[in-house]
Design a protein around this motif. Structure first.
Motif, PDB file in Angstrom:
ATOM      1  N   PRO A 252       7.191  -3.331  -1.917  1.00  0.00           N
ATOM      2  CA  PRO A 252       8.312  -2.528  -2.435  1.00  0.00           C
ATOM      3  C   PRO A 252       8.642  -1.344  -1.521  1.00  0.00           C
ATOM      4  CG  PRO A 252       6.818  -3.116  -4.224  1.00  0.00           C
ATOM      5  CD  PRO A 252       6.151  -3.548  -2.950  1.00  0.00           C
ATOM      6  N   ASN A 253       9.939  -1.072  -1.423  1.00  0.00           N
ATOM      7  CA  ASN A 253      10.462   0.067  -0.648  1.00  0.00           C
ATOM      8  C   ASN A 253      10.066   0.001   0.822  1.00  0.00           C
ATOM      9  OD1 ASN A 253      11.608   1.319  -3.024  1.00  0.00           O
ATOM     10  ND2 ASN A 253       9.524   1.958  -3.566  1.00  0.00           N
ATOM     11  N   GLY A 254       9.854  -1.207   1.313  1.00  0.00           N
ATOM     12  CA  GLY A 254       9.554  -1.381   2.723  1.00  0.00           C
ATOM     13  C   GLY A 254       8.188  -0.878   3.153  1.00  0.00           C
ATOM     14  N   ALA A 255       7.266  -0.698   2.226  1.00  0.00           N
ATOM     15  CA  ALA A 255       5.928  -0.195   2.572  1.00  0.00           C
ATOM     16  C   ALA A 255       5.220  -1.162   3.512  1.00  0.00           C
ATOM     17  CB  ALA A 255       5.096   0.017   1.313  1.00  0.00           C
ATOM     18  N   GLN A 256       4.418  -0.593   4.400  1.00  0.00           N
ATOM     19  CA  GLN A 256       3.647  -1.397   5.333  1.00  0.00           C
ATOM     20  C   GLN A 256       2.304  -1.824   4.753  1.00  0.00           C
ATOM     21  OE1 GLN A 256       5.176   1.708   8.646  1.00  0.00           O
ATOM     22  NE2 GLN A 256       3.306   0.641   9.214  1.00  0.00           N
ATOM     23  N   ILE A 257       1.762  -0.995   3.880  1.00  0.00           N
ATOM     24  CA  ILE A 257       0.419  -1.237   3.356  1.00  0.00           C
ATOM     25  C   ILE A 257       0.378  -0.953   1.865  1.00  0.00           C
ATOM     26  CG2 ILE A 257      -0.309   1.111   3.971  1.00  0.00           C
ATOM     27  CD1 ILE A 257      -3.116   0.003   4.550  1.00  0.00           C
ATOM     28  N   ALA A 258      -0.255  -1.847   1.123  1.00  0.00           N
ATOM     29  CA  ALA A 258      -0.518  -1.630  -0.304  1.00  0.00           C
ATOM     30  C   ALA A 258      -1.938  -1.094  -0.421  1.00  0.00           C
ATOM     31  CB  ALA A 258      -0.361  -2.930  -1.084  1.00  0.00           C
ATOM     32  N   LEU A 259      -2.054   0.127  -0.905  1.00  0.00           N
ATOM     33  CA  LEU A 259      -3.347   0.803  -1.015  1.00  0.00           C
ATOM     34  C   LEU A 259      -3.782   0.823  -2.471  1.00  0.00           C
ATOM     35  CD1 LEU A 259      -5.586   2.650   0.292  1.00  0.00           C
ATOM     36  CD2 LEU A 259      -4.093   4.586  -0.302  1.00  0.00           C
ATOM     37  N   TRP A 260      -4.997   0.321  -2.730  1.00  0.00           N
ATOM     38  CA  TRP A 260      -5.514   0.425  -4.093  1.00  0.00           C
ATOM     39  C   TRP A 260      -6.976   0.856  -4.061  1.00  0.00           C
ATOM     40  CZ3 TRP A 260      -8.794  -3.142  -7.013  1.00  0.00           C
ATOM     41  CH2 TRP A 260      -9.209  -4.287  -6.309  1.00  0.00           C
ATOM     42  N   VAL A 261      -7.377   1.547  -5.124  1.00  0.00           N
ATOM     43  CA  VAL A 261      -8.731   2.073  -5.244  1.00  0.00           C
ATOM     44  C   VAL A 261      -9.409   1.400  -6.430  1.00  0.00           C
ATOM     45  CG1 VAL A 261     -10.135   4.129  -5.637  1.00  0.00           C
ATOM     46  CG2 VAL A 261      -8.094   4.276  -4.196  1.00  0.00           C
ATOM     47  N   ALA A 262     -10.633   0.929  -6.194  1.00  0.00           N
ATOM     48  CA  ALA A 262     -11.359   0.159  -7.211  1.00  0.00           C
ATOM     49  C   ALA A 262     -12.648   0.881  -7.604  1.00  0.00           C
ATOM     50  CB  ALA A 262     -11.680  -1.242  -6.696  1.00  0.00           C
ATOM     51  N   PRO A 263     -12.588   1.812  -8.555  1.00  0.00           N
ATOM     52  CA  PRO A 263     -13.830   2.410  -9.064  1.00  0.00           C
ATOM     53  C   PRO A 263     -14.622   1.372  -9.858  1.00  0.00           C
ATOM     54  CG  PRO A 263     -11.890   3.745  -9.624  1.00  0.00           C
ATOM     55  CD  PRO A 263     -11.393   2.408  -9.168  1.00  0.00           C
TER      56      PRO A 263
ATOM     57  N   SER B 120       3.713  -7.373   8.974  1.00  0.00           N
ATOM     58  CA  SER B 120       3.615  -8.090   7.697  1.00  0.00           C
ATOM     59  C   SER B 120       2.686  -7.303   6.795  1.00  0.00           C
ATOM     60  CB  SER B 120       3.071  -9.506   7.924  1.00  0.00           C
ATOM     61  OG  SER B 120       2.998 -10.229   6.699  1.00  0.00           O
ATOM     62  N   GLY B 121       3.107  -7.080   5.564  1.00  0.00           N
ATOM     63  CA  GLY B 121       2.400  -6.176   4.667  1.00  0.00           C
ATOM     64  C   GLY B 121       0.931  -6.511   4.489  1.00  0.00           C
ATOM     65  N   THR B 122       0.098  -5.484   4.567  1.00  0.00           N
ATOM     66  CA  THR B 122      -1.344  -5.632   4.413  1.00  0.00           C
ATOM     67  C   THR B 122      -1.803  -4.979   3.109  1.00  0.00           C
ATOM     68  OG1 THR B 122      -1.671  -3.636   5.728  1.00  0.00           O
ATOM     69  CG2 THR B 122      -1.788  -5.741   6.887  1.00  0.00           C
ATOM     70  N   VAL B 123      -3.072  -5.205   2.775  1.00  0.00           N
ATOM     71  CA  VAL B 123      -3.679  -4.607   1.589  1.00  0.00           C
ATOM     72  C   VAL B 123      -4.957  -3.906   2.013  1.00  0.00           C
ATOM     73  CG1 VAL B 123      -4.752  -5.032  -0.661  1.00  0.00           C
ATOM     74  CG2 VAL B 123      -2.737  -6.357   0.032  1.00  0.00           C
TER      75      VAL B 123
ATOM     76  N   ARG C 298       0.507   9.494   4.216  1.00  0.00           N
ATOM     77  CA  ARG C 298       1.219   8.841   5.307  1.00  0.00           C
ATOM     78  C   ARG C 298       2.442   8.122   4.763  1.00  0.00           C
ATOM     79  NH1 ARG C 298      -2.016   7.490   9.711  1.00  0.00           N
ATOM     80  NH2 ARG C 298      -0.095   6.632  10.617  1.00  0.00           N
ATOM     81  N   SER C 299       3.417   7.896   5.610  1.00  0.00           N
ATOM     82  CA  SER C 299       4.609   7.144   5.225  1.00  0.00           C
ATOM     83  C   SER C 299       4.290   5.658   5.172  1.00  0.00           C
ATOM     84  CB  SER C 299       5.744   7.390   6.224  1.00  0.00           C
ATOM     85  OG  SER C 299       5.374   6.926   7.513  1.00  0.00           O
ATOM     86  N   GLY C 300       5.109   4.898   4.459  1.00  0.00           N
ATOM     87  CA  GLY C 300       4.941   3.452   4.408  1.00  0.00           C
ATOM     88  C   GLY C 300       3.764   2.985   3.595  1.00  0.00           C
ATOM     89  N   VAL C 301       3.326   3.805   2.621  1.00  0.00           N
ATOM     90  CA  VAL C 301       2.171   3.465   1.792  1.00  0.00           C
ATOM     91  C   VAL C 301       2.628   3.220   0.360  1.00  0.00           C
ATOM     92  CG1 VAL C 301      -0.072   4.229   0.927  1.00  0.00           C
ATOM     93  CG2 VAL C 301       0.665   4.865   3.245  1.00  0.00           C
ATOM     94  N   TRP C 302       2.272   2.083  -0.175  1.00  0.00           N
ATOM     95  CA  TRP C 302       2.508   1.787  -1.595  1.00  0.00           C
ATOM     96  C   TRP C 302       1.193   2.051  -2.324  1.00  0.00           C
ATOM     97  CZ3 TRP C 302       2.739  -3.785  -3.952  1.00  0.00           C
ATOM     98  CH2 TRP C 302       3.045  -3.701  -5.320  1.00  0.00           C
ATOM     99  N   LYS C 303       1.140   3.152  -3.058  1.00  0.00           N
ATOM    100  CA  LYS C 303      -0.045   3.472  -3.856  1.00  0.00           C
ATOM    101  C   LYS C 303       0.035   2.650  -5.139  1.00  0.00           C
ATOM    102  CE  LYS C 303       0.641   7.966  -3.881  1.00  0.00           C
ATOM    103  NZ  LYS C 303       0.403   9.418  -4.098  1.00  0.00           N
ATOM    104  N   ALA C 304      -0.748   1.602  -5.199  1.00  0.00           N
ATOM    105  CA  ALA C 304      -0.577   0.593  -6.245  1.00  0.00           C
ATOM    106  C   ALA C 304      -1.874   0.373  -7.001  1.00  0.00           C
ATOM    107  CB  ALA C 304      -0.116  -0.722  -5.619  1.00  0.00           C
ATOM    108  N   THR C 305      -1.760  -0.370  -8.084  1.00  0.00           N
ATOM    109  CA  THR C 305      -2.934  -0.944  -8.739  1.00  0.00           C
ATOM    110  C   THR C 305      -3.040  -2.399  -8.301  1.00  0.00           C
ATOM    111  OG1 THR C 305      -1.650  -1.607 -10.675  1.00  0.00           O
ATOM    112  CG2 THR C 305      -2.728   0.567 -10.747  1.00  0.00           C
ATOM    113  N   ALA C 306      -4.198  -2.987  -8.517  1.00  0.00           N
ATOM    114  CA  ALA C 306      -4.390  -4.374  -8.094  1.00  0.00           C
ATOM    115  C   ALA C 306      -3.440  -5.314  -8.811  1.00  0.00           C
ATOM    116  CB  ALA C 306      -5.837  -4.794  -8.337  1.00  0.00           C
TER     117      ALA C 306
END
Length: 301
Positions: free
Chosen positions: A22-33, A238-241, A270-278
């Motif tokens: 979404p929104n052209g993000a380069q990386i989907a970032l998620w945190v798994a506690p 190509s989008g990474t995780v 940083r720009s291009g980051v999708w702060k997401a859930t899994a």
């Protein structure tokens, strides 16, 4: 030589169709506690001992209990400060043992997925009926306690049977974190339903970095930054995780939390980051890329 279980196709990282976020993000970032509950004197499993010393072994039990009592709250504050929601790898028995933790996570709109009932009960040698009982308990317990149906799975203590993937897909689970083969989601071959492999890292998992690699907090923070920088750069094509798996009894220690906080802040600003859930990453992939990936694999995952 052991046979290939055939859970996914071999698809070269550099030759795949482009993944877009979404929104052209380069990386989907998620945190798994990993919010877990360990038993002091768990039932015996013939293939694996829960603790290295004779039971009851109070030292590792109490060390892990520290995470739920103290470390978790420091970790939560660091994530709150960075605007980062968590996707919780949950020992679902914690819903009964510590409902106040579940409520704190609900207030933050964190996602819950299953890490089994207790992290001291393993799937080795289980019958199909026993494994189904764990899955059904996980679904029912989280629905009752958190009002949400789990979409993801990380097997308790990373223990499985040959039928695990088929069973969780049959029950409607949409992603598994138990396969560590890639930096992008990928369809998993199952008998029914749709299941994807969600990138989940052993390399930047705090339990590996601190307990196996013997890293310092500064080294751990630097490792997170370097992992992020590389995946962020590759994501331009190509989008990474990127997943950051955490254990509050480790990352939440007073002498470690600041290094994690600063590293997470670095990634989140940083720009291009999708702060997401899994589950957000999973559902976007299922909607926009899953069918193409299956077709590319010749009609099977």
């Amino acid at each position: 030589m052991k046979r290939d279980p055939g859970l996914y196709s071999f698809d070269l990282y550099r030759d795949r169709p482009k993944i877009t976020w979404p929104n052209g993000a380069q990386i989907a970032l998620w945190v798994a506690p990993n919010i877990e509950f360990y038993e002091l004197h768990p039932p015996a499993n013939p293939q694996r001992r829960p603790w290295p010393r004779p039971l009851p072994d109070i030292v590792p039990y109490a060390h892990r209990d520290y995470g739920n009592r103290a470390g978790l709250w420091r970790m939560m504050q660091a994530m709150d400060d960075c605007g980062m929601r968590g996707s919780i790898s949950l020992s679902v028995a914690l819903c009964d043992h510590h409902p106040e933790i579940i409520e704190a996570c609900r207030q933050r709109d964190w996602e819950f997925f299953s890490h089994g009932i207790y992290n001291t009960r393993y799937c080795y040698g289980m019958s199909e009926a026993q494994e189904r009982a764990i899955i059904e308990d996980s679904i029912e317990t989280v629905e009752r306690a958190a009002g949400a149906r789990i979409a993801g799975w990380l097997a308790p203590a990373l223990t499985h049977t040959e039928r695990t993937m088929d069973l969780i897909a049959e029950y409607g689970v949409r992603y598994t974190c138990d396969l560590f083969q890639d930096d992008q989601p990928q369809p998993v071959r199952v008998k029914s339903g749709r299941l994807i492999s969600m990138p989940y890292s052993l390399e930047i998992n705090d339990v590996i970095c601190y307990n196996s690699y013997g890293q310092t907090p500064r080294q751990y923070g630097d490792l997170i930054r370097r992992q992020f920088d590389r995946l962020h750069a590759e994501g331009a094509e190509s989008g990474t995780v990127m997943c950051i798996p955490l254990h509050p009894f480790l990352v939440g220690q007073p002498h470690r939390i600041e290094a994690f906080h600063r590293a997470l802040e670095y990634c989140c600003t940083r720009s291009g980051v999708w702060k997401a859930t899994a589950v957000e990453i999973c559902d976007h992939y299922l909607e926009h890329h899953y069918d193409d990936a299956v077709a590319r694999a010749g009609g099977s995952a």
